[in-house]
Design a protein around this motif. Structure first.
Motif, PDB file in Angstrom:
ATOM      1  N   UNK A 240      71.685  47.697  82.888  1.00 29.57           N
ATOM      2  CA  UNK A 240      71.046  46.456  82.421  1.00 29.57           C
ATOM      3  C   UNK A 240      70.585  45.619  83.608  1.00 29.57           C
ATOM      4  N   UNK A 241      71.396  45.577  84.653  1.00 31.32           N
ATOM      5  CA  UNK A 241      71.041  44.782  85.833  1.00 31.32           C
ATOM      6  C   UNK A 241      69.794  45.321  86.532  1.00 31.32           C
ATOM      7  N   UNK A 242      69.540  46.612  86.421  1.00 29.39           N
ATOM      8  CA  UNK A 242      68.360  47.199  87.062  1.00 29.39           C
ATOM      9  C   UNK A 242      67.094  46.991  86.241  1.00 29.39           C
ATOM     10  N   UNK A 243      67.265  46.628  84.986  1.00 30.97           N
ATOM     11  CA  UNK A 243      66.107  46.411  84.105  1.00 30.97           C
ATOM     12  C   UNK A 243      65.336  45.178  84.584  1.00 30.97           C
ATOM     13  N   UNK A 244      64.036  45.313  84.738  1.00 26.79           N
ATOM     14  CA  UNK A 244      63.207  44.205  85.229  1.00 26.79           C
ATOM     15  C   UNK A 244      63.053  43.089  84.202  1.00 26.79           C
ATOM     16  N   UNK A 245      63.346  43.373  82.954  1.00 34.38           N
ATOM     17  CA  UNK A 245      63.239  42.365  81.909  1.00 34.38           C
ATOM     18  C   UNK A 245      64.465  41.444  81.942  1.00 34.38           C
TER      19      UNK A 245
ATOM     20  N   UNK B 274      67.116  39.018  79.937  1.00 35.41           N
ATOM     21  CA  UNK B 274      67.681  38.817  78.609  1.00 35.41           C
ATOM     22  C   UNK B 274      68.133  37.386  78.390  1.00 35.41           C
ATOM     23  N   UNK B 275      68.744  37.156  77.230  1.00 35.99           N
ATOM     24  CA  UNK B 275      69.154  35.806  76.848  1.00 35.99           C
ATOM     25  C   UNK B 275      70.186  35.235  77.808  1.00 35.99           C
ATOM     26  N   UNK B 276      71.178  36.054  78.210  1.00 34.30           N
ATOM     27  CA  UNK B 276      72.201  35.558  79.124  1.00 34.30           C
ATOM     28  C   UNK B 276      71.583  35.125  80.458  1.00 34.30           C
ATOM     29  N   UNK B 277      70.609  35.887  80.929  1.00 39.80           N
ATOM     30  CA  UNK B 277      69.960  35.547  82.192  1.00 39.80           C
ATOM     31  C   UNK B 277      69.189  34.247  82.106  1.00 39.80           C
ATOM     32  N   UNK B 278      68.478  34.039  81.005  1.00 43.06           N
ATOM     33  CA  UNK B 278      67.713  32.806  80.820  1.00 43.06           C
ATOM     34  C   UNK B 278      68.655  31.606  80.760  1.00 43.06           C
TER      35      UNK B 278
ATOM     36  N   UNK C 223      74.635  40.855  92.443  1.00 40.15           N
ATOM     37  CA  UNK C 223      75.873  40.078  92.399  1.00 40.15           C
ATOM     38  C   UNK C 223      76.063  39.255  93.665  1.00 40.15           C
ATOM     39  N   UNK C 224      75.587  39.763  94.804  1.00 39.70           N
ATOM     40  CA  UNK C 224      75.602  38.948  96.022  1.00 39.70           C
ATOM     41  C   UNK C 224      74.777  37.676  95.799  1.00 39.70           C
TER      42      UNK C 224
ATOM     43  N   UNK D 124      70.084  38.694  86.522  1.00 41.20           N
ATOM     44  CA  UNK D 124      70.421  40.097  86.273  1.00 41.20           C
ATOM     45  C   UNK D 124      71.925  40.273  86.105  1.00 41.20           C
ATOM     46  N   UNK D 125      72.702  39.573  86.933  1.00 41.63           N
ATOM     47  CA  UNK D 125      74.160  39.673  86.836  1.00 41.63           C
ATOM     48  C   UNK D 125      74.662  39.142  85.510  1.00 41.63           C
ATOM     49  N   UNK D 126      74.111  38.014  85.070  1.00 34.82           N
ATOM     50  CA  UNK D 126      74.519  37.443  83.789  1.00 34.82           C
ATOM     51  C   UNK D 126      74.199  38.397  82.638  1.00 34.82           C
ATOM     52  N   UNK D 127      73.003  38.973  82.661  1.00 30.17           N
ATOM     53  CA  UNK D 127      72.622  39.904  81.602  1.00 30.17           C
ATOM     54  C   UNK D 127      73.569  41.101  81.540  1.00 30.17           C
TER      55      UNK D 127
END
Length: 255
Positions: free
Chosen positions: A101-106, A108-112, A232-233, A84-87
């Motif tokens: 964006x971090x609260x979105x349950x989906x 994204x590419x950065x997170x993967x 972020x923690x 989530x932090x990366x996204x």
């Protein structure tokens, strides 16, 4: 304090000793004090697996087993935070949009990509770790990673008006830092007694590096978003664990 410890244990791991520890928001926030101790327990489980599989299980399979158990024991809690932090943080959007964006349950590419790189780094460092260092390195990884999270919680403001991590920011306090420091000190002393000065020295260098990294990472995110969140923690914890493993591997080459 027992309830605070149980809260920390059952929040950070899949280990369940009681069905539901009696805990209000203040006690939940103060459970931060026991995060490094929970790390010692989780890391000790991984270390026992190392001892039990040493000498007969191929290194590749053993490394995969350890990484799998690490995710299972923690429930992937901090991995989710990293993704989530990366996204959010790497999206290039406004701070408000990053938090959305971090609260979105989906994912994204950065997170993967962040998750793939995290697993690759941990697997590689565990695989390349000398057998004599692997057990203490895993204990240190889990303990010092959560000590880094304690520092991030106490050093930086919370970025949201509310959220699960808000209680940590409000109620952790200096008591939590003191207990966390004492826990780390006991781990270093135990390493010196059990594994000798070389391993203890590696652990000391690792905890210093982990602390600095966590503060630098938290400062970078705070500069972008005005504070930290629970995600972020978790991200700080996962990346700090990589730093700890890296220092143990490097210490073997320095020798």
């Amino acid at each position: 304090m027992i309830n605070e410890f149980l809260t920390a244990l059952q929040f950070l791991t899949r280990i369940r000793l009681v069905r539901e520890p009696a805990c209000d928001e203040q006690s939940f926030g103060r459970s931060v004090a026991f995060f490094p101790l929970v790390g010692v327990i989780a890391g000790s489980i991984l270390a026992l697996v190392v001892v039990a599989t040493g000498g007969w299980l191929p290194a590749t399979i053993r490394s995969t087993l350890i990484v799998s158990l690490w995710i299972f024991i923690t429930g992937g809690l901090h991995c989710d935070g990293l993704m989530d932090t990366a996204d959010g943080a790497l999206s290039g959007r406004s701070p408000e949009r990053m938090l959305e964006i971090m609260k979105d349950s989906r994912v994204g590419a950065f997170g993967v990509v962040a998750m793939i790189l995290l697993v690759l780094w941990k697997w590689s460092l565990i695989h390349d770790m000398p057998d004599s260092l692997l057990a203490p390195a895993l204990i240190a990884m889990m303990c010092f990673g959560r000590f880094g999270m304690v520092l991030a919680i106490l050093r930086f403001p919370y970025a949201r008006a509310e959220g699960m991590g808000k209680a940590f920011s409000l109620y952790a306090g200096r008591r939590s830092l003191l207990i966390a420091i004492v826990t780390v000190g006991i781990v270093l002393a135990a390493f010196l007694k059990i594994f000798g000065p070389m391993v203890a020295g590696s652990a000391l260098a690792a905890v210093v590096a982990a602390s600095l990294f966590s503060l630098l990472f938290g400062g970078w995110l705070t500069g972008k978003l005005g504070g930290l969140t629970g995600d972020m923690y978790g991200a700080a914890t996962e990346l700090t664990e990589v730093v700890v493993l890296l220092f143990f591997v490097l210490s073997a080459y320095v020798r």
